[in-house]
Write a protein that holds these residues in place. Sequence first.
Motif, short mmCIF file in Angstrom:
data_model
loop_
_atom_site.label_atom_id
_atom_site.label_comp_id
_atom_site.label_asym_id
_atom_site.label_seq_id
_atom_site.Cartn_x
_atom_site.Cartn_y
_atom_site.Cartn_z
N GLY A 78 50.14 49.12 43.12
CA GLY A 78 50.57 50.11 44.11
C GLY A 78 51.44 49.55 45.21
N SER A 79 51.68 48.25 45.18
CA SER A 79 52.54 47.62 46.19
C SER A 79 53.72 46.97 45.49
N LEU A 80 54.90 47.07 46.12
CA LEU A 80 56.09 46.41 45.57
C LEU A 80 56.30 45.04 46.21
N ARG A 81 55.43 44.65 47.10
CA ARG A 81 55.59 43.40 47.86
C ARG A 81 55.44 42.18 46.93
N LYS A 82 56.33 41.22 47.12
CA LYS A 82 56.33 40.03 46.23
C LYS A 82 54.97 39.31 46.29
N ASP A 83 54.45 39.10 47.50
CA ASP A 83 53.19 38.35 47.65
C ASP A 83 51.99 39.28 47.82
N SER A 84 52.05 40.42 47.18
CA SER A 84 51.02 41.46 47.31
C SER A 84 49.63 40.97 46.89
N TYR A 85 48.63 41.29 47.70
CA TYR A 85 47.24 41.00 47.33
C TYR A 85 46.85 41.82 46.10
N ASN A 86 47.37 43.04 46.02
CA ASN A 86 47.01 43.89 44.88
C ASN A 86 47.60 43.35 43.58
N LYS A 87 48.80 42.81 43.70
CA LYS A 87 49.38 42.16 42.52
C LYS A 87 48.53 40.94 42.13
N ALA A 88 48.06 40.21 43.14
CA ALA A 88 47.21 39.04 42.86
C ALA A 88 45.90 39.47 42.19
N LEU A 89 45.37 40.63 42.58
CA LEU A 89 44.14 41.12 41.92
C LEU A 89 44.42 41.41 40.44
N LEU A 90 45.56 42.02 40.17
CA LEU A 90 45.90 42.31 38.77
C LEU A 90 46.19 41.02 37.99
N GLU A 91 46.78 40.05 38.67
CA GLU A 91 47.01 38.73 38.01
C GLU A 91 45.65 38.10 37.66
N PHE A 92 44.67 38.29 38.54
CA PHE A 92 43.32 37.79 38.28
C PHE A 92 42.76 38.44 37.01
N VAL A 93 42.91 39.76 36.92
CA VAL A 93 42.41 40.50 35.74
C VAL A 93 43.11 39.98 34.47
N LYS A 94 44.42 39.82 34.56
CA LYS A 94 45.19 39.36 33.39
C LYS A 94 44.74 37.96 32.95
N ALA A 95 44.57 37.09 33.93
CA ALA A 95 44.20 35.70 33.60
C ALA A 95 42.79 35.61 33.03
N ASN A 96 41.90 36.46 33.52
CA ASN A 96 40.49 36.32 33.13
C ASN A 96 40.06 37.21 31.97
N PHE A 97 40.69 38.38 31.84
CA PHE A 97 40.24 39.32 30.80
C PHE A 97 41.35 39.69 29.82
N GLY A 98 42.55 39.18 30.03
CA GLY A 98 43.68 39.64 29.22
C GLY A 98 44.20 38.62 28.22
N LYS A 99 43.42 37.56 27.99
CA LYS A 99 43.95 36.49 27.14
C LYS A 99 44.26 36.97 25.72
N GLU A 100 43.41 37.84 25.18
CA GLU A 100 43.58 38.29 23.79
C GLU A 100 44.21 39.68 23.74
N ILE A 101 44.73 40.13 24.86
CA ILE A 101 45.21 41.52 24.95
C ILE A 101 46.67 41.50 25.40
N ASP A 102 47.43 42.49 24.94
CA ASP A 102 48.79 42.68 25.46
C ASP A 102 48.65 43.41 26.80
N MET A 103 48.58 42.62 27.87
CA MET A 103 48.38 43.18 29.22
C MET A 103 49.66 42.94 30.00
N PHE A 104 50.27 44.00 30.49
CA PHE A 104 51.62 43.84 31.06
C PHE A 104 51.78 44.70 32.31
N PHE A 105 52.61 44.21 33.24
CA PHE A 105 52.91 44.96 34.47
C PHE A 105 53.98 46.01 34.18
N VAL A 106 53.79 47.18 34.77
CA VAL A 106 54.76 48.26 34.65
C VAL A 106 55.67 48.22 35.89
N ASP A 107 56.97 48.12 35.65
CA ASP A 107 57.93 48.07 36.77
C ASP A 107 58.42 49.48 37.08
#
Length: 185
Positions: free
Chosen positions: A9-38
């Motif tokens: 929900g944030s377009l900010r480069k250093d967004s905390y929300n983006k970091a939360l999604l990066e956390f999800v991707k790194a921890n739960f997305g290893k075997e999944i096609d998990m991608f950011f929508v631009d």
Amino acid sequence: MQKVALLCGSLRKDSYNKALLEFVKANFGKEIDMFFVDYSQLPYFNEDIETPYPTEVRAMLDTLQDIDAVVMSMPEYNHSIPGAFKNALDWLSRREKPLAGKPVLLMGASTGPVGTSRGQNHLRLSLNAPGMQCLVMPGNEILVGAAKSKFENGQLTDESTIEFIGNVWKKFEKWVKIAPKWMEE
Ligand code: FNR
């Protein structure tokens, strides 16, 4: 669960929300096609220009084909949904409706104390609208307040938040299996 869209929900480069999604991707997305929508380049929604879909909207819709689930992480702006993000949701609510019938997990981080609870309530309402019809997992609110103290160098470091998200993710895996059955005829 094979294909999961991440919507920040944030377009900010250093967004905390983006970091939360990066956390999800790194921890739960290893075997999944998990991608950011631009959605950063979408025009303002306007019924006068919605047919045919503008190129940027078509491109976003194409990335959302055949998804199994969606994870959204959103800050609150003035207690509600950030405008650019709401604009993207409005585009997604028209004609093809790629999020309709999809299991959705909501998260939010804010620098304020209540961790987006007011904005997240507004988001739940919007995602429940007839144009959206998202299957948002009930309860299990991931509200990361005082974000400055919970991230270091763009990484989520707060142990209790990490443990909580891990427990919610296990429930979300179940939700992704059972929720879409509700939409089946
Ligand atoms: C904010 N912020 C904010 N925080 C909050 O807890 N409640 C609020 O209503 C608002 N309102 C608000 C409006 C606007 C226009 C901005 C720019 C900011 C602060 C917000 O939580 C903080 O900037 C977060 O860091 C934004 O999330 P990202 O960009 O880090 O993901």
